[in-house]
Design an enzyme around this catalytic site. Structure first.
Site, PDB file in Angstrom:
ATOM      1  N   GLU A   1     -14.139  44.599  26.472  1.00 41.55           N
ATOM      2  CA  GLU A   1     -15.390  44.453  26.424  1.00 41.55           C
ATOM      3  C   GLU A   1     -15.478  46.276  26.527  1.00 41.55           C
ATOM      4  O   GLU A   1     -16.775  46.277  26.257  1.00 41.55           O
ATOM      5  CB  GLU A   1     -15.184  44.700  28.670  1.00 41.55           C
ATOM      6  CG  GLU A   1     -14.523  43.765  29.281  1.00 41.55           C
ATOM      7  CD  GLU A   1     -13.274  43.606  29.407  1.00 41.55           C
ATOM      8  OE1 GLU A   1     -12.283  43.300  28.458  1.00 41.55           O
ATOM      9  OE2 GLU A   1     -12.735  42.181  30.250  1.00 41.55           O
TER      10      GLU A   1
ATOM     11  N   GLY B   1      -1.327  51.677  29.888  1.00 42.59           N
ATOM     12  CA  GLY B   1      -1.850  51.829  30.393  1.00 42.59           C
ATOM     13  C   GLY B   1      -2.564  52.357  31.718  1.00 42.59           C
ATOM     14  O   GLY B   1      -3.345  53.052  32.430  1.00 42.59           O
TER      15      GLY B   1
ATOM     16  N   GLU C   1      -0.563  44.622  38.357  1.00 42.45           N
ATOM     17  CA  GLU C   1      -0.471  44.514  36.668  1.00 42.45           C
ATOM     18  C   GLU C   1       1.668  44.794  36.466  1.00 42.45           C
ATOM     19  O   GLU C   1       1.676  43.948  35.919  1.00 42.45           O
ATOM     20  CB  GLU C   1      -1.162  44.648  36.083  1.00 42.45           C
ATOM     21  CG  GLU C   1      -1.119  44.414  34.692  1.00 42.45           C
ATOM     22  CD  GLU C   1      -2.676  45.351  33.981  1.00 42.45           C
ATOM     23  OE1 GLU C   1      -2.540  46.477  33.523  1.00 42.45           O
ATOM     24  OE2 GLU C   1      -3.871  44.515  33.437  1.00 42.45           O
TER      25      GLU C   1
ATOM     26  N   HIS D   1     -14.415  47.603  60.818  1.00 45.45           N
ATOM     27  CA  HIS D   1     -15.584  47.045  61.246  1.00 45.45           C
ATOM     28  C   HIS D   1     -15.538  45.232  60.224  1.00 45.45           C
ATOM     29  O   HIS D   1     -16.450  44.986  60.554  1.00 45.45           O
ATOM     30  CB  HIS D   1     -16.915  47.791  62.076  1.00 45.45           C
ATOM     31  CG  HIS D   1     -16.170  49.170  62.532  1.00 45.45           C
ATOM     32  ND1 HIS D   1     -16.773  49.041  63.869  1.00 45.45           N
ATOM     33  CD2 HIS D   1     -15.996  50.433  62.497  1.00 45.45           C
ATOM     34  CE1 HIS D   1     -16.679  49.735  64.338  1.00 45.45           C
ATOM     35  NE2 HIS D   1     -16.609  51.081  63.676  1.00 45.45           N
TER      36      HIS D   1
ATOM     37  N   LYS E   1      -7.578  36.380  27.798  1.00 45.55           N
ATOM     38  CA  LYS E   1      -8.781  36.313  26.858  1.00 45.55           C
ATOM     39  C   LYS E   1      -9.108  36.136  25.036  1.00 45.55           C
ATOM     40  O   LYS E   1     -10.086  36.141  24.833  1.00 45.55           O
ATOM     41  CB  LYS E   1      -8.522  37.873  26.569  1.00 45.55           C
ATOM     42  CG  LYS E   1      -7.851  39.175  27.266  1.00 45.55           C
ATOM     43  CD  LYS E   1      -6.782  40.663  26.446  1.00 45.55           C
ATOM     44  CE  LYS E   1      -6.277  41.776  27.692  1.00 45.55           C
ATOM     45  NZ  LYS E   1      -5.506  42.706  27.436  1.00 45.55           N
TER      46      LYS E   1
HETATM   47  O1  F6P Z   1      -6.431  43.324  29.909  1.00 40.31           O
HETATM   48  C1  F6P Z   1      -4.933  44.371  30.169  1.00 40.31           C
HETATM   49  C2  F6P Z   1      -4.986  45.171  30.224  1.00 40.31           C
HETATM   50  O2  F6P Z   1      -3.986  45.778  28.898  1.00 40.31           O
HETATM   51  C3  F6P Z   1      -4.968  46.520  31.298  1.00 40.31           C
HETATM   52  O3  F6P Z   1      -2.753  46.987  30.955  1.00 40.31           O
HETATM   53  C4  F6P Z   1      -5.199  47.930  30.060  1.00 40.31           C
HETATM   54  O4  F6P Z   1      -5.643  49.226  31.375  1.00 40.31           O
HETATM   55  C5  F6P Z   1      -6.809  48.065  29.490  1.00 40.31           C
HETATM   56  O5  F6P Z   1      -6.765  46.720  29.415  1.00 40.31           O
HETATM   57  C6  F6P Z   1      -7.240  48.458  28.765  1.00 40.31           C
HETATM   58  O6  F6P Z   1      -6.433  48.485  27.646  1.00 40.31           O
HETATM   59  P1  F6P Z   1      -7.456  49.639  27.211  1.00 40.31           P
HETATM   60  O7  F6P Z   1      -6.551  50.809  27.476  1.00 40.31           O
HETATM   61  O8  F6P Z   1      -6.288  48.750  25.897  1.00 40.31           O
HETATM   62  O9  F6P Z   1      -8.170  48.662  26.278  1.00 40.31           O
END
Ligand code: F6P
Length: 527
Positions: free
Chosen positions: A218, A269, A355, A386, A495
């Site tokens: 992403e 993370g 997580e 509400h 993923k």
């Molecule tokens: O998909 C889960 C994850 O690995 C999380 O633990 C992490 O916070 C997030 O993706 C983002 O990962 P990155 O900082 O490596 O982009």
């Protein structure tokens, strides 16, 4: 970073003698515990079951437990080796065993001048690196704040590289520098980035590409699109307009991003807002504010590290969570911040808890026979009242509620704060007391539990302490459950499959796919 030490032995909570005692206690006094009766019988219940921890006052008295329950839970925790496990975390032992990593987010908020206890002296080198990086990052943050040419800062990141900074920047809105707008783009859904880009000009925008690994699909997709947009707008100075926050400096370089702020694999993370991932927070509230955030968290770290278990708020909360999950069988916890600026807190806590502790196997990989992470969910009060509070009061499931309230408002509007706080108090009271009424529909059974966390005011310091409190309570429940709270293998399969399906979306190949996915894929392609 094993320092040659052997990890302390951990005994799973369900294998301790106190577990059997807790089971007997639940079958006896526990299951039918009545809060109203408990308050009538124990005049000092509030004093005994509430406490002031750094920045956070906690009332645990409206929960379905008593002194005996807590004493058994504390004995159980001690028997699991919780204190030794805690020492191993603070000392930099590789307690994230499935990834062979230490878990040292607490080091990120440790003051530079503070000597490390003897058993932690081996991590002095890491502490020095932490402060070098912190000083550089904070100098950069202050320079951005002073730079009138930059009006918009766009954080591109997801999960821990979004939720913490996003939540904290919103929470500390009142402390934000005027003249700077902060945007957060996390979803790969192009609508999100597109909507933000529409309002921006390349020459006045700074993109922060936040990714621990710098491989997350992403974030890489959004970063590439942002770079392309920047070039299309005539932008040239990538070093001025893009910075990468990552442990993978090489990966950032491969995208052409040379302004970088690093951190380390021992920062998970979802525990990373204290590291370079916190740069948007530092830009929003300045280096002084960021240092206050760290100081608040450090105060909570010290409380967690040194307070006796019986007066240790993260320990008490974590054990209450275990009591509810494993004995009462409650499957979720509702988070209701009574402060609009804490609107992102439930989302942040979802990742932190679910997580970390959404695990079904013990440390040795064998399936557990006990339940772990509850579902966390919530919305700010009074809005939640509400919407879904109906279910909290009269639904068939009992959902422990966690209220987070702030005594002093930072807005000047008269009348609002008393109404807000009155609602917070009243909801907890109504859940507990209930109200008898014949005929069913208007009857409130009561005896529904809640925890009340109270901050004096919402400042960088109190926010830091509140977040560290939540981190440590998750550590406590994960520790006694005997799981690894610091890996997240459960996110990997989706993923991998998404990559494969993306290729199939392009080619139309549905061979060897299950019937439903094949059918849906064909339908999606026919768009
Ligand atoms: O998909 C889960 C994850 O690995 C999380 O633990 C992490 O916070 C997030 O993706 C983002 O990962 P990155 O900082 O490596 O982009």
């Amino acid at each position: 970073m094993s320092n040659g030490h052997v990890l302390p032995t951990r005994t799973r909570c369900d294998r301790t003698p106190a577990w059997a005692q807790l089971q007997a206690h639940f079958e006896g006094a526990g299951r039918g515990f009545d809060l109203r009766g408990a308050f009538a019988a124990e005049p000092d219940r509030f004093e005994r079951l509430s406490q002031q921890a750094p920045h956070v006052f906690a009332d645990l008295s409206k929960n379905l437990w008593d002194e005996d329950t807590e004493a058994m839970l504390l004995r159980m925790a001690a028997a699991t080796g919780l204190e030794q496990h805690r020492a191993a975390m603070f000392g930099g032992q590789p307690i994230n065993a499935t990834e062979g990593r230490a878990v040292l987010h607490t080091l990120l908020r440790r003051p530079a001048g503070l000597a490390l206890p003897g058993d932690e002296s081996s991590i002095a080198g890491q502490l020095a690196q932490v402060h070098d990086t912190l000083n550089r990052m904070l100098a950069y943050a202050d320079a951005v704040r002073a730079d009138d040419g930059i009006t918009d800062i766009v954080n591109i990141g997801i999960g821990g590289s979004d939720l913490g900074p996003h939540m904290a920047v919103k929470a500390l809105e009142e402390h934000r520098a005027p003249g700077k707008r902060l945007h957060f783009v996390s979803n790969v859904d192009g609508h999100e980035l597109h909507t933000v880009l529409k309002s921006l000009e390349a020459r006045s925008t700074l993109f922060l590409i936040a990714s621990k690994t710098f491989t997350t699909a992403e974030t890489m997709t959004n970063a590439r699109s942002a770079l392309a947009w920047f070039a299309e707008q005539g932008g040239q100075d990538v070093a001025r307009h893009f910075a990468a926050l990552t442990t993978n400096i090489e990966g950032a370089g491969a995208l052409g991003i040379t302004t970088t702020f690093g951190f380390w694999d021992w920062v998970g993370g979802r525990y990373s807002l204290w590291s370079a991932i916190g740069l948007p927070i530092a830009i929003a509230i300045g280096s002084g504010g960021f240092r206050e955030l760290l100081a608040g968290a450090h105060a909570m770290d010290e409380h967690f590290r040194t307070a006796p278990l019986a007066r240790n708020l993260p320990v008490r909360l974590g054990l209450l969570d275990v009591w509810y999950r494993n004995f009462h069988g409650f499957t979720s916890r509702c988070i209701a911040p009574y402060h609009a600026a804490l609107g992102r807190l439930p989302a942040y806590l979802q990742q932190l808890e679910m997580e970390s502790n959404g695990k079904r196997v013990a440390l040795d990989g064998t399936p557990l026979s006990l339940a772990t992470s509850p579902v966390l969910w919530g919305e700010p009060g009074t809005n939640g009242q509400h919407a879904f509070f109906q279910m909290l009061h009269q639904g068939t499931d009992v959902v422990p509620l966690e209220i987070i309230a702030v005594r002093q408002a930072t807005h000047p509007l008269p009348g609002h704060n008393d109404k807000l706080l009155a609602n917070a108090l009243a909801q907890a009271q109504a859940l507990m007391l209930g109200q008898h009424s014949e005929g069913g529909h208007r009857h409130f059974p009561g005896n529904r539990p809640s925890t009340f966390l109270l901050l004096d005011s919402l400042t960088p310091g109190s926010l830091g302490a509140l977040i560290a409190l939540q981190e440590h309570r998750v550590f406590v429940s994960g520790s006694v459950w005997g799981i690894n709270s610091f890996d997240q293998w459960g996110v990997e399969l989706g993923k991998v499959l998404a990559k494969n399906i993306e290729e199939r979306l392009a080619s139309g190949d549905v061979q060897a796919l299950d019937g439903s996915t094949a059918g849906l894929l064909a339908r999606v392609r026919a768009r």
